[in-house]
Design an enzyme around this catalytic site. Structure first.
Site, PDB file in Angstrom:
ATOM      1  N   ASN A  71       0.882  -1.237   0.049  1.00 16.71           N
ATOM      2  CA  ASN A  71      -0.081  -0.020  -0.148  1.00 16.71           C
ATOM      3  C   ASN A  71       0.902   1.352  -0.004  1.00 16.71           C
ATOM      4  OD1 ASN A  71       0.704  -0.905   2.518  1.00 16.71           O
ATOM      5  ND2 ASN A  71      -0.856   0.564   3.419  1.00 16.71           N
ATOM      6  N   GLY A 123       2.423  -5.873   6.998  1.00 24.52           N
ATOM      7  CA  GLY A 123       1.456  -6.494   6.421  1.00 24.52           C
ATOM      8  C   GLY A 123       0.265  -7.024   7.351  1.00 24.52           C
ATOM      9  N   SER A 124      -0.500  -7.940   6.818  1.00 19.18           N
ATOM     10  CA  SER A 124      -1.575  -8.262   7.560  1.00 19.18           C
ATOM     11  C   SER A 124      -1.291  -8.961   9.008  1.00 19.18           C
ATOM     12  CB  SER A 124      -2.648  -9.092   6.698  1.00 19.18           C
ATOM     13  OG  SER A 124      -1.953 -10.184   6.523  1.00 19.18           O
ATOM     14  N   GLU A 168       4.986  -5.208  11.774  1.00 16.72           N
ATOM     15  CA  GLU A 168       3.983  -3.960  11.532  1.00 16.72           C
ATOM     16  C   GLU A 168       2.565  -4.615  10.773  1.00 16.72           C
ATOM     17  OE1 GLU A 168       4.944  -0.963  12.530  1.00 16.72           O
ATOM     18  OE2 GLU A 168       7.024  -1.236  13.176  1.00 16.72           O
ATOM     19  N   CYS A 195      -2.436   1.845   6.691  1.00 15.39           N
ATOM     20  CA  CYS A 195      -2.664   0.997   7.681  1.00 15.39           C
ATOM     21  C   CYS A 195      -2.989   1.886   8.781  1.00 15.39           C
ATOM     22  CB  CYS A 195      -1.093   0.312   7.894  1.00 15.39           C
ATOM     23  SG  CYS A 195       0.022   1.559   8.096  1.00 15.39           S
ATOM     24  N   GLU A 224     -10.770  -5.142   9.077  1.00 15.59           N
ATOM     25  CA  GLU A 224     -10.176  -3.850   8.532  1.00 15.59           C
ATOM     26  C   GLU A 224     -10.620  -3.570   7.239  1.00 15.59           C
ATOM     27  OE1 GLU A 224      -5.820  -4.433   8.446  1.00 15.59           O
ATOM     28  OE2 GLU A 224      -5.572  -2.382   8.011  1.00 15.59           O
TER      29      GLU A 224
END
Ligand code: NAD
Length: 453
Positions: free
Chosen positions: A114, A187-188, A209, A243, A331
């Site tokens: 992203n 990432g997720s 993260e 994020c 999310e």
């Protein structure tokens, strides 16, 4: 060369001790800075191809970020890497005590799509600054930016020092089988768990993260105009694919209509239109379809339009949303903004407390008591009062999650520390040796020991 060979060559290179030299690190940081500046247009073109991100947003949220990081380390590397002298306790006298920041060794950075440059290169820069070798695996979802980083870095850096691998799930799974000294993953939460599990096989330290649902709370004590303007900017930046974007709004019932009106006003003013070159597109069809499904037509207060061909989704505000709605179960990571109202501030905080700890949380109010309650009661990675997203831009603040939004942090000195080991060294004089600790023990010795310890 395959993954194992590159890692092996990096380990051999790390063992030559060359990367520990501060001049060496600075030389490569400067080289990376020059390469980014020389290739700025290539970077803009690649990201525009991936998801239509404008040059303005790319500069503000990616390129300038990376250049600022490099400048920070060029300026602060001498002091960051210098051994820090600390007080020596009485029992250890006569001695000096120092903490040496040493690089961890061979590091792996896995990026998300992203903010493809920032989220890959910022950790890479911190890894270089701390004196490590590094393998970078950017996200394959933003394919053009991944290829741009492969080209710029692999053509200009020795692979035994820094190397970029292309690849998706299969390739990353293979890379994760190798033994690194540090893994830095963005990432997720779902993939974060996979990475953590793989790292645990070799007791490799990780920074994770991750994401989550970041709330923004607006009370009747807020400046509504400023709240709406800043929320609209932070939410629809990168089309909500951020994020730390506000995921949903919790607004005090008595000011809800006023806030909604202001949100509408700013969305209109900022002109996020289908033919706009300035509004980012959704990254791919899969995410587009996921987001469109989350739009409940009965709850649309503003927006709701989408165009599949150009992966455009209009900024959309959903009103009268309940905690049970689908849009509140994951999310969002897109330009949908659900609004839930509350009548009691404590209850609003309690609702957030019942969910997973978010990466960010935001509060709009001018009431100091509410500010204190928000800061003390909620647990979140980081956040702002009377703004959104901007805490990320202050290098003096650590950036990272807590609980399911991640572990560890970076930016500024925190990035340096994330890629370093703090080695403790006590250097004792060989004179003035008291016999107290040595056998044979005696009543007199224990009397003195009790006084000393
Ligand atoms: P993702 O977890 O799908 O992918 C991240 C990386 O992991 C990619 O490089 C991908 O190739 C790799 N990967 C994906 N599946 C894998 C698997 N099964 N095994 C091994 N590797 C795998 O995340 P994404 O879609 O790129 O990014 C979106 C998520 O990242 C959101 O949840 C967002 O909140 C979070 N995020 C967090 C931050 C932060 O700084 N905390 C920043 C950006 C994004």
């Amino acid at each position: 060369m395959n993954y194992q060979d590159i890692l092996h060559s990096q380990r051999e290179f790390f063992n030559t001790q060359k990367t520990k030299n501060v001049k060496f690190r600075k030389m490569y940081l400067e080289k990376l800075r020059d390469l980014i500046i020389q290739n700025e247009n290539l970077l803009y073109e690649a990201i525009h191809k991936d998801f239509g991100k404008s040059q303005f947003e790319t500069y503000v949220t990616e390129i300038s970020f990376i250049l600022k990081d490099i400048d920070y380390y060029l300026k602060n590397l001498n002091s960051l890497s210098k051994p820090k002298k600390v007080t020596t306790n009485l029992a250890n006298q006569i001695a000096t005590s120092k903490i040496h920041s040493e690089p961890l060794g061979c590091t792996l950075v896995i990026g998300a799509w992203n903010y493809p440059y920032q989220l890959s290169l910022s950790p890479l820069i911190a890894s270089i600054a701390a004196g490590n070798c590094c393998i970078l695996k950017p996200s394959e979802i933003a394919e053009n930016t991944m290829k741009a980083m492969v080209k710029i870095i692999n053509e200009n850096f020795p692979s035994e020092y820094i190397h970029v691998f292309e690849g998706g799930i299969d390739e990353t799974t293979e890379i994760l089988k190798l033994i690194f000294d540090k893994i830095f993953f963005t990432g997720s939460t779902k993939v974060g768990k996979i990475v953590y599990k793989a790292a645990s096989e070799h007791l490799t330290p990780v920074t994770l993260e991750l994401g989550g649902k970041s709330p923004v709370i607006v009370t009747k004590e807020a400046n509504m105009e400023i709240a709406a303007k800043r929320i609209v900017w932070g939410k629809f930046l990168n089309a909500g694919q951020t994020c730390v974007a506000p995921d949903y709004i919790l607004v005090e019932e008595s000011v809800k209509e006023q806030l909604l009106e202001m949100l509408r006003k700013y969305i209109n003013e900022f002109k996020y239109e289908p033919d706009s070159e300035q509004y980012t597109r959704i990254i791919n069809k899969k995410n587009f379809e996921r987001l469109v499904k989350l739009i409940n037509p009965d709850k649309i207060y503003f927006g709701g339009k989408s165009i599949e061909d150009s992966l455009f989704i209009e900024p959309t505000i959903l009103n009268n949303v309940s905690w049970e709605d689908n849009v509140m179960q994951e999310e969002i990571f897109g330009p949908l903004l659900p609004v839930i109202s509350f009548t009691n501030f404590h209850q609003a905080l309690n609702s957030v407390l019942e969910l997973e700890k978010p990466l960010s949380a935001y509060l709009f109010t001018n009431n100091n008591e509410e500010k204190d309650l928000f800061t003390q009661k909620l647990s979140f990675g980081g956040g702002c009062i009377n703004d959104v997203v901007m805490h990320l831009g202050n290098d003096n603040l650590p950036f990272g999650g807590v609980g399911s939004s991640g572990m560890g942090s970076y930016h500024g000195k925190f990035g340096f520390e994330a890629f370093s080991h703090q080695k403790a060294v006590l250097d004792r004089a060989t004179w003035g040796e008291p016999d107290l600790k040595y056998p044979p023990y005696s009543e007199n010795k224990i009397k003195w020991i009790k006084k000393l310890l």
